[in-house]
Design an enzyme around this catalytic site. Structure first.
Site, short mmCIF file in Angstrom:
data_model
loop_
_atom_site.label_atom_id
_atom_site.label_comp_id
_atom_site.label_asym_id
_atom_site.label_seq_id
_atom_site.Cartn_x
_atom_site.Cartn_y
_atom_site.Cartn_z
N CYS A 42 2.96 6.24 -7.01
CA CYS A 42 2.28 5.66 -5.84
C CYS A 42 3.09 4.48 -5.33
O CYS A 42 3.75 3.77 -6.10
CB CYS A 42 0.86 5.21 -6.22
SG CYS A 42 -0.08 4.60 -4.80
N ASP A 44 1.96 1.78 -4.41
CA ASP A 44 1.26 0.55 -4.81
C ASP A 44 2.22 -0.44 -5.49
O ASP A 44 2.91 -0.07 -6.44
CB ASP A 44 0.10 0.92 -5.76
CG ASP A 44 -0.86 -0.24 -5.96
OD1 ASP A 44 -0.42 -1.32 -6.40
OD2 ASP A 44 -2.06 -0.07 -5.67
N ARG A 46 1.78 -2.66 -7.50
CA ARG A 46 1.48 -3.03 -8.89
C ARG A 46 1.94 -1.98 -9.91
O ARG A 46 1.70 -2.15 -11.10
CB ARG A 46 -0.04 -3.26 -9.03
CG ARG A 46 -0.55 -4.38 -8.12
CD ARG A 46 -2.06 -4.33 -7.99
NE ARG A 46 -2.51 -3.10 -7.32
CZ ARG A 46 -3.78 -2.78 -7.09
NH1 ARG A 46 -4.74 -3.61 -7.50
NH2 ARG A 46 -4.10 -1.67 -6.47
N HIS A 98 -2.43 6.11 -10.66
CA HIS A 98 -3.01 4.92 -11.31
C HIS A 98 -4.47 4.78 -10.94
O HIS A 98 -4.88 5.08 -9.83
CB HIS A 98 -2.23 3.66 -10.89
CG HIS A 98 -2.31 3.33 -9.44
ND1 HIS A 98 -3.14 2.34 -8.95
CD2 HIS A 98 -1.72 3.87 -8.36
CE1 HIS A 98 -3.02 2.29 -7.63
NE2 HIS A 98 -2.18 3.21 -7.24
N CYS A 101 -6.59 3.44 -7.42
CA CYS A 101 -5.68 3.78 -6.31
C CYS A 101 -6.45 3.76 -4.99
O CYS A 101 -7.44 4.47 -4.81
CB CYS A 101 -5.07 5.16 -6.54
SG CYS A 101 -3.86 5.63 -5.28
CO CO Z 1 -2.19 4.10 -5.38
#
Ligand code: CO
Length: 209
Positions: A42, A44, A46, A98, A101
């Site tokens: 992803c 993302d 993090r 994750h 998400c």
């Molecule tokens: Co995500």
């Protein structure tokens, strides 16, 4: 100092630190990359592939998009997979989702968010396939967690449906496909599914060269 200027400054400090530890670090990497792994994760911020697996530059070839999807018409993702499998000859492809998400959560709602609706439709399809199991879970957080797991397993299956992976399975006996989920709250990766070369793919999705 502006925030982006700090990035450039930190970069100089990082490069100097690498050279201090290993004087050949950059010259070696500049000649060749031989990663064993392709990571489809992803976007993302993090969930950075190298940091959470404690790997160095050169070890993981990375593709990231919203909610780590493997969409069979996505030329960007397919080009990455083809290059990783046929040129870099990776041994493993890891699809990593994750918990928590935003893409998965958004796909569970009826809000219209613009262009991204079209991308998230792919997750709605995963939800639809597993509607009975998901709607038996009353907690929305737990339902989103389960959809995250099912999504990763579905994307692994989507990789197995590609002619790129099937051709390599037949001729090279690689790559092994993995579905993992990362937990933001403790930093731990959980292995959800694995497909070894030659694993079963429904006949309608099989290609014989
Ligand atoms: Co995500």
């Amino acid at each position: 100092m502006r925030a982006y200027e700090k990035l450039l400054l930190e970069n100089k400090a990082w490069a100097a630190e690498q050279l201090g530890k290993d004087p050949d670090f950059f010259s070696r990497l500049s000649h060749i990359q031989t990663p064993e792994f392709l990571w489809i994760g992803c976007s993302d911020s993090r969930v950075p592939a190298n940091e959470i697996t404690n790997t160095a530059p050169g070890e993981i070839f990375v593709h990231r998009n919203i909610a780590n999807l493997v969409v069979h018409t996505d030329l960007n993702m397919l080009s990455v997979v083809q290059y990783a499998v046929e040129v870099l000859k990776v041994k493993h492809i890891i699809v990593c989702g994750h918990y928590g998400c935003g893409g998965v959560r958004a796909a569970m709602t009826n809000h219209s968010l613009g262009l991204i609706d079209k991308w998230l439709r792919n997750i709605k399809d995963v939800y639809y396939f597993h509607k009975d199991e998901l709607e038996a879970i009353s907690s929305m957080d737990q339902r989103a967690d389960r959809l995250t797991e099912l999504n990763v397993m579905e994307q692994v299956m989507n990789l197995a449906k590609t002619s790129i992976v099937q051709h390599s399975w037949k001729n090279q006996q690689r790559p092994t496909l993995h579905g993992w989920v990362y937990r933001l709250t403790d930093g731990i990766l959980h292995a959800m599914s694995k497909m070894e070369p030659g694993a079963h793919v429904d006949p309608i999705y099989q290609y014989h060269d």
